[in-house]
Structures are given as C-alpha cells and as structure tokens.
Design an enzyme around this catalytic site. Sequence first.
Site, mmCIF file in Angstrom:
data_model
loop_
_atom_site.group_PDB
_atom_site.id
_atom_site.type_symbol
_atom_site.label_atom_id
_atom_site.label_comp_id
_atom_site.label_asym_id
_atom_site.label_seq_id
_atom_site.Cartn_x
_atom_site.Cartn_y
_atom_site.Cartn_z
ATOM 1 N N GLY A 1 -0.551 28.118 -26.941
ATOM 2 C CA GLY A 1 -0.754 26.626 -26.628
ATOM 3 C C GLY A 1 -2.095 26.119 -26.481
ATOM 4 N N THR A 2 -2.891 25.636 -27.691
ATOM 5 C CA THR A 2 -4.299 25.661 -27.662
ATOM 6 C C THR A 2 -4.971 24.343 -28.202
ATOM 7 O OG1 THR A 2 -5.710 26.998 -28.510
ATOM 8 C CG2 THR A 2 -4.112 26.394 -30.092
ATOM 9 N N THR A 3 -6.467 24.693 -28.023
ATOM 10 C CA THR A 3 -7.035 23.564 -28.808
ATOM 11 C C THR A 3 -7.966 24.460 -29.785
ATOM 12 O OG1 THR A 3 -6.974 22.162 -27.022
ATOM 13 C CG2 THR A 3 -8.629 21.618 -28.909
ATOM 14 N N ASP B 1 -10.358 27.023 -26.849
ATOM 15 C CA ASP B 1 -10.329 27.292 -25.406
ATOM 16 C C ASP B 1 -9.880 28.561 -25.266
ATOM 17 O OD1 ASP B 1 -6.983 26.677 -24.435
ATOM 18 O OD2 ASP B 1 -7.679 26.742 -26.699
#
Lengths: 275, 217
Positions: free
Chosen positions: B16-18, B33
């Site tokens: 679950g990221t950027t 991140d």
Amino acid sequence: MALSNIFETPAPGFNFDNTARNAALEGLFDGGKTPKPMKTGTTIAGVVFKDGVVLGADTRATSDEVVADKMCAKIHYIAPNIYCCGAGTAADTEKTTDLLSSNLTIFSLNSGRNPRVVMAVNILQDMLYRYRGQIGANLILGGVDCTGNHLYTVGPYGDVDKVPYLSMGSGDLAALGILEDGFKPDLELEPAKELVRAAIQAGIMNDLGSGNNIDICVITKQGVDYIRPYQESQYKDNRKMKYKYRPGTTPVLTEKVVPLKLEVVQETVQKMETA
Amino acid sequence: MEKHCTDSRVKGVSTGTTILAAIFDGGVVIGSDSRASMGGEYVSSKTINKVIQVHDRIFCCMAGSLADAQAVIKAAKFHLSFHSVQMESPPQVIAAASVLKDLCYKNKDELQAGFLTAGWDKKNGPQVYVVSLGGMLISQQVTIGGSGSTYIYGYVDAKYKPNMTKEECLQFATNALALAMGRDNVSGGVAHLVVITEKGVEHVVVPGDKLPKFHDE
C-alpha cells in the site's frame, strides 16, 4: 539448486497448481467451516546486537483454551549458526524448519561451505510462496555467518524483511512496545538478553495465548548459547505429594505360571553384503 | 495474525504505497516510501525497501502484495542476469520491463503486483516503464503508482517539466512523495530515491523528519 534440494526439484517459473486444490478443498466444507489447526498463540522476538543475534520465545502451546504444552520449544535449530523462532500453526512451523534444516545440511555436505542466513531465507521464501499462504508459518530467522549478524522475518505468504529487531505471534504488539522503547544499535550481550527477556515477558503478561517460561538463544561467531529456560514462570505450582506407588503396595494373593511350548516352523537366512 | 488481516483485498502484507519515476536531462529518478501494512490498520514494517536493483543500471519499484512482488522480482532478476550473460552485454531497460510484464500477464489470476521500471541503457538513454496489475506495459516520461499516487496526480501534472536538471528532479520527487505520504495512511516512513545516469547510481534516503513540510503541518 541441485546442491540443496534433494527430495524435490521444483519446476522453473511459477507453479500455481495448489490454488485449484485449495479451491476444491474449500468447496468440500459446507458453510465454509474448515477445521481449525492448533496454533501456538505465541510471543517470539529477536534482536541484533554488537556481537550477534539474540532470539527469545515463550513456551506455551494452546489448543483453544487449554494449555496443551507448558514447555514447548519454539526456537528451532536450522544450522549450527542459524536458529529460527516460529509462530502460527505449530505443525507447520515444526515441519517447515525441519525441512529447511535437512536441506541446509545436505547443501553443507555437498558444497563444503557453511550455510548463510540469506540462503535459508531464500529457500523458505520460495517454499512458502509456492503454497500461497496455506502453510501458516510466521518465522523469525536469526544467525551469524561470514557476512555478519542477520535477523529476517518470513511471513506465511512468502514476504521477507530484514530487520534489526522484531517480534511476532499473538503477543507481538506487547513485545514490540518494549523493543521499540529499549532497542539501540550495537547493544552489549547482557542488555540485549535483558531487552528480549523483557519483551517476551510483556507478551506473556498481556496475551492469553503466551505464557509459562522464557527461552533465550544467543548466537555469536564463537557459538550458540541455548538457554532453556532462561526465566521460569513465577506462577509454577509444586506437586503436593508423590503419586508413584511402591512395588508391594498391592498384595499378591495367588501366582500361576504356564510355560508356552514353541516349535521352529520355518528358518530363513538373509545374506548381508558389507563390502 | 487474524486480528491484523481484515478486509483488505490483498492477503498478507501489502505494500500500500506511493511510488514514482521521472526522467530528467541525462538520467532518471525512481523513488518510493517505506511502509508495509496489513489490512490498512497495522504497519508491519516502517523501513521496507521497495526500490530493488535488478541490474547495474535498472531499478524497479513494487506495489501491491509484498510476497507476490518480491517473488516476481526475484524471478525477473534471474532472467535478466541470464539474458545479460547470453547477450554478453547489459540488458536494455525494456528487457527488464518485459520480463516483469510477462510474469504479471501470464499469472494475472493469481498475482496482485504492479511495478515501475526505470533505468539507463546505451541505446535509448534514460527510460521509465509501467507494468500494471494485469500485465499492461507502457513507456512514460513521468509516472506515479500505488495507493498514495491518487493524491499527487495534480501536483505531478502541474510541476513536472521535461529536461529538468538532476537537482530539480530530485526536489520534485521528494516533494511529490512527501505530499502523498502526508495524505495516504498506508504510505509513510522514509523516502527512498535512486538517481540513475550513464555514470552510475546514487541512493538518496530522506528520513521522515527531514521531508519537506507544507502548510498546515
């Protein structure tokens, strides 16, 4: 790959055969009520310190609300320089670590080298990924090899993370609080052991699934110190009396001896070649 | 572990990221991140590495299920290294992206992982490719991905200019990641950035407290 996996050479690429099997199994149980396997309901923790790695675990194995084993060993041997703590389904952690240990021993004999922690992690990751989370093993692998001191976590789906400190199991959040507060890089041996002990203690106090004694395993370049138990439970009760009966407690009234007649019917000789 | 896995579609640990990648004059910046979460409520790792080197001048960012992404990247690393030995030369960036695409497309029913591939090769210079969940492969100048990317589409569209300098591009990437981490609950930790040019590879890590602050923080 031929060096370590003797019993099973997995085909190259991804193999998702088990998804079909899993789907079929789910269909067998109506209402979706699959039988629940025994879980260890555990607190395990690991810390990397200046000279090596300290692993800790509680010793309670539960079967629903009953304590099935008060002195179960959750720190498993993988190699002379690598040990593994296991949380999750007891049978899965036991067998997975046994399989890994056997494969690494074969590898050592074949290649003449000591196994590295990262190799153990890779073998575990490959195997757990292939089973798509159906093997309920949450493992903390710690060890010292020629490249340094390492601590890894492997999840049941096959995800891997390399960390300086870690806790797993049902008591992980309680233990993590202690670790987050007390961890510093390059700790000495005694503070590191005390930190892990305190973390497991927090897990035991705050989680119903963890309890009894605390086991500690210290791995350094010089060797392994497996202290079992490191701390005994303060709530241990003593047996009030001896429950063994002396021979002669029950009096013998009569005795009758009947000899059985045996005769040789057939004799076979098998030659053994020991050349 | 039941209390951690709730109704997130990804089973187990999710990244679950950027993630983002952008081309500048002479190279490419790729960054992410460092948070790994389970079920949208438990941070299972504050310092997970999502920017993985698959070859000397080629890096990949992963999004989706951590287990799937790590397994695919492992396979991709092996394929690329074998390909590079056979060709007796470093692989092209599109080769790395194609290997990932192939794995994602052929196993699309079982896998939940997407990737950004960025790198430099002699034939085409700096390039960025996106491999989405189902196995689509496209090439772009700048691209963002992951759950946190929804919050920075506006910023990226407005602020990205082609042929920026390395410093401008690094600042742009840091700002974008900081903005996304500030709004997305499953993105956070530190910002990992990698700058790839013909000369080499440079890692830049910006700890959480050194990230740029915007109004209201």
